[in-house]
Design a protein around this motif. Structure first.
Motif, mmCIF file in Angstrom:
data_model
loop_
_atom_site.group_PDB
_atom_site.id
_atom_site.type_symbol
_atom_site.label_atom_id
_atom_site.label_comp_id
_atom_site.label_asym_id
_atom_site.label_seq_id
_atom_site.Cartn_x
_atom_site.Cartn_y
_atom_site.Cartn_z
ATOM 1 N N ASP A 59 -16.089 -9.420 -72.914
ATOM 2 C CA ASP A 59 -14.900 -9.371 -72.053
ATOM 3 C C ASP A 59 -14.309 -7.959 -72.023
ATOM 4 O O ASP A 59 -13.901 -7.464 -70.977
ATOM 5 C CB ASP A 59 -13.851 -10.377 -72.546
ATOM 6 N N ARG A 67 -16.443 -5.722 -69.969
ATOM 7 C CA ARG A 67 -16.186 -5.928 -68.551
ATOM 8 C C ARG A 67 -14.868 -5.266 -68.123
ATOM 9 O O ARG A 67 -14.768 -4.722 -67.026
ATOM 10 C CB ARG A 67 -16.151 -7.441 -68.260
ATOM 11 N N ARG A 68 -13.878 -5.322 -69.021
ATOM 12 C CA ARG A 68 -12.584 -4.718 -68.703
ATOM 13 C C ARG A 68 -12.751 -3.205 -68.482
ATOM 14 O O ARG A 68 -12.255 -2.648 -67.496
ATOM 15 C CB ARG A 68 -11.602 -4.979 -69.838
ATOM 16 N N ASP A 121 -14.645 -2.612 -65.233
ATOM 17 C CA ASP A 121 -13.816 -2.824 -64.036
ATOM 18 C C ASP A 121 -12.832 -1.681 -63.802
ATOM 19 O O ASP A 121 -12.478 -1.391 -62.664
ATOM 20 C CB ASP A 121 -13.050 -4.151 -64.153
ATOM 21 N N LEU A 122 -12.397 -1.052 -64.893
ATOM 22 C CA LEU A 122 -11.414 0.036 -64.757
ATOM 23 C C LEU A 122 -12.047 1.375 -64.364
ATOM 24 O O LEU A 122 -11.353 2.325 -64.044
ATOM 25 C CB LEU A 122 -10.637 0.201 -66.071
ATOM 26 N N ARG A 161 -18.984 4.756 -60.880
ATOM 27 C CA ARG A 161 -20.048 4.188 -61.715
ATOM 28 C C ARG A 161 -21.406 4.696 -61.225
ATOM 29 O O ARG A 161 -21.554 4.997 -60.050
ATOM 30 C CB ARG A 161 -20.042 2.659 -61.637
ATOM 31 N N TRP A 193 -23.841 0.560 -64.623
ATOM 32 C CA TRP A 193 -24.217 -0.795 -64.179
ATOM 33 C C TRP A 193 -25.213 -1.414 -65.160
ATOM 34 O O TRP A 193 -25.110 -2.585 -65.513
ATOM 35 C CB TRP A 193 -24.820 -0.758 -62.775
ATOM 36 N N MET A 234 -23.524 -2.713 -68.272
ATOM 37 C CA MET A 234 -22.827 -3.981 -68.046
ATOM 38 C C MET A 234 -23.823 -5.138 -67.973
ATOM 39 O O MET A 234 -23.600 -6.203 -68.562
ATOM 40 C CB MET A 234 -22.002 -3.890 -66.750
ATOM 41 N N ILE A 255 -24.052 -9.431 -61.684
ATOM 42 C CA ILE A 255 -23.749 -7.994 -61.631
ATOM 43 C C ILE A 255 -24.889 -7.244 -60.937
ATOM 44 O O ILE A 255 -24.666 -6.347 -60.129
ATOM 45 C CB ILE A 255 -23.550 -7.433 -63.062
ATOM 46 N N GLU A 266 -24.647 -7.695 -57.304
ATOM 47 C CA GLU A 266 -23.559 -6.871 -56.786
ATOM 48 C C GLU A 266 -24.030 -5.420 -56.621
ATOM 49 O O GLU A 266 -23.808 -4.796 -55.587
ATOM 50 C CB GLU A 266 -22.396 -6.929 -57.777
#
Length: 594
Positions: free
Chosen positions: A168, A171-172, A175-176, A180, A185, A188, A204, A207
């Motif tokens: 988690d 991921r935080r 995301d911030l 990237r 990537w 993650m 992911i 995406e």
DNA sequence: ATAGGGTTAG
């Protein structure tokens, strides 16, 4: 003829000497030229020059001479941030990340200020140590020093949180991030893949692919394939394989090893073999993947042949290779061969067997009914609590299989003491009591479970048909409209297997849920049997079915398995359900892939 | 100027 002033001549000389030394330091790839460069620098007095010394430190680091690098560093009058960071990175490379942390603290006390390179190195050290606490502290310093938007620092943070099992937080950070690249990537995707969240990893990746900003490289594809493997998703795995080929990464042996593993775990060991045979110079990991893959299918002799082959090719096996070999012997009933290999580990290959190897041997002896030996061996092994859980759990299953309630009781006690997998221990012990007809014990154990609040998550398994996965839970058969038909069919299958000498285990009918009345009824069915029946009943022709669950085969089981294959006329393969506890009820029907 | 991040087997 014009003469330059003496001082100018000197400057040119010094500058040329400087470049010359630098070039030599950059190109030195062996210790002899490094030493010669070192002495040249020493004689010229340039050793006090920080920049030149930094070059020399990096030279030693490249040559894996961390102690020489350290000695040089300690003699430097004014090490700068590059000197510190280079040495730290050297310790990380040399497998001493702890020393890098120590250096960071020393650096912090000196007046040298860390930069983004320093933080990236530090975070990498935390990642290797999987030290979340120190990792968080370093993260705090990243914020304080203003590197929160640095691409490399943040990518390594994502990786660090992933390796520390805090997905988690990974991921935080991800995301911030304001920008990237492929590496971020990949970090993650890997974080998800290595933390039993393969579906998130694939999400992911989809995406990333949708953004069309960059192409996936071999690092990313290896991770994606790993995610497919952990999910048992052959279709996605094949699509990933297609991407590998299109992007010309199929000659990469890391990617190829991941594919070998993926195909084996997704039920297509023949594909594993095809991929494996195309690897020009297989590493110890490639071989081990293939050995383990074959072992899962009860192809013990194939595993042993592969082992011989790698020895002939002078590829050194490691501890994990032997786990694979012992597994292979265990699942194919090759007990004598297994014991021989255990002995040869230290004698021939210099590898000390440890708890995981002995656990394989306990399993091997236990399966073939040599329970007394297995028990004695288990008692003699020194283990940590998590290893103990595996060891005693293994013995527990074996004693249940062979109806040795006395050993089952002892093993459960130890398993419960280890404070792990407790619910599994209760269920297996209960099954052992039930097998021996000791119904009173079954009942008292059940009330004990109720009293202590132990809850057993139902086991599950799934079949992949076309691009969808269907999940089955232990106990589902009761609610299935064709339940009775299935049960009848499975009983018949089991009878025929017994005629062929099948002694029990995964294929046989077992009690799954002690919450139900423990009577001689099937309260739940292990899913491979359910899916097997599923295959018999309503799968349209021409559709390949693969059943995922570990089939622990002894030689007899293998025979039985072939028999079933004959009956259902379909190919299916099975993998370990316990590794896929992340499947949640109702969440596994996926129709889409990238 | 010299130093930094992601991949595969149990």
């Amino acid at each position: 003829m014009s003469f330059l002033p003496f001082e100018m001549n000197c400057q040119i000389f010094i500058r040329n000497f400087f470049y010359c030394i630098q070039r030599q330091l950059r190109n030195c790839n062996d210790i002899i030229s490094a030493t010669s460069a070192h002495s040249k620098v020493f004689k010229s007095g340039f050793l006090s020059d920080t920049f030149t010394s930094n070059h020399l430190i990096n030279c030693y680091v490249r040559l894996q001479k961390i102690n020489d690098a350290r000695k040089l560093f300690d003699e430097m009058p004014a090490p700068n941030v590059v000197s510190w960071t280079s040495l730290m990175a050297g310790y990380v490379d040399a497998g001493q990340p702890q020393m890098a942390l120590t250096l960071f603290r020393e650096m912090y006390r000196s007046s040298v200020v860390p930069n983004d390179f320093t933080f990236a190195t530090m975070i990498n050290a935390c990642s290797i140590l999987a030290d979340l606490q120190v990792g968080k502290t370093v993260h705090a310093h990243v914020e304080i020093f203003g590197f929160r938007s640095n691409l490399v620092v943040c990518s390594s943070l994502v990786d660090m949180y992933g390796k520390c099992n805090d997905v988690d937080e990974a991921r935080r950070v991800f995301d911030l991030m304001s920008c990237r690249n492929v590496v971020s990537w990949t970090s993650m995707i890997t974080a998800y893949a290595q933390n039993a969240q393969g579906h998130h990893a694939l999400q992911i990746f989809r995406e990333f692919s949708g953004l069309m900003l960059d192409r996936p490289n071999h690092f990313m594809l290896a991770s994606v394939i790993n995610a497919c493997a952990s999910l048992g998703r052959l279709v996605s795995g094949k699509v990933a394989h297609g991407t590998v080929i299109r992007r010309s990464h199929d000659s990469n042996d890391v990617v190829a090893s991941a594919l070998v593993d993926m195909y084996a775990k997704c039920g297509s060991v023949s594909y594993s073999e095809k991929v494996f045979r195309r690897i020009p110079n297989p590493s110890v990991i490639s071989y081990t993947s293939m050995i383990v893959g074959a072992a899962k299918y009860g192809l013990g002799n194939t595993s042993l042949d592969l082992f011989e082959e790698m020895i002939d090719r002078r590829i050194k096996p490691n501890d994990i290779t032997f786990v694979g070999i012992l597994h292979a012997c265990s699942h194919s009933g090759l007990v004598d061969e297994g014991l021989e290999h255990l002995k040869s580990m230290h004698v021939k290959h210099g590898i000390m067997p440890d708890a995981k190897h002995y656990t394989c041997v306990v399993d091997m002896l236990g399966r073939t009914g040599r329970l007394e030996e297995a028990y004695q061996l288990a008692k003699s092994i020194q283990v940590e609590s998590d290893e103990g859980a595996l060891l005693w759990g293994t013995l527990l299953s074996a004693s249940r299989l062979h109806g040795r309630v006395d050993i089952a009781v002892e093993a459960s006690k130890r398993l419960i003491e280890s404070n792990q997998q407790v619910s599994g221990a209760y269920v297996t012990l209960s099954n052992a009591y039930a097998l021996a007809g000791q119904w009173e014990n079954v009942h008292s154990l059940r009330s004990e479970m109720k009293r202590t609040g132990v809850y057993k998550e139902p086991g599950c398994s799934w079949v992949e048909i076309k691009d969808s996965s269907y999940v089955f839970y232990a106990g589902d058969v009761v609610s299935c409209p064709q339940g009775n038909k299935l049960v009848g069919l499975l009983r018949e299958l089991e009878e025929r297997m017994k005629e062929r000498g099948y002694v029990g285990g995964s294929i046989g009918l077992v009690f799954v849920d002690v919450e139900e009345e423990a009577k001689e009824e099937i309260v739940g069915l292990h899913s491979e049997r359910l899916a097997l029946a599923f295959g018999l009943i309503n799968i349209p022709k021409g559709v390949t079915i693969r059943v995922m669950k570990n089939l622990r085969m002894c030689r007899d089981c293998h025979e039985a398995f072939k028999l079933i294959s004959d009956i259902v006329e379909r190919d299916f393969m099975v993998r370990d359900v316990n590794r896929f506890h992340h499947f949640e009820k109702g969440s596994c029907t996926c129709r889409d892939f990238w």
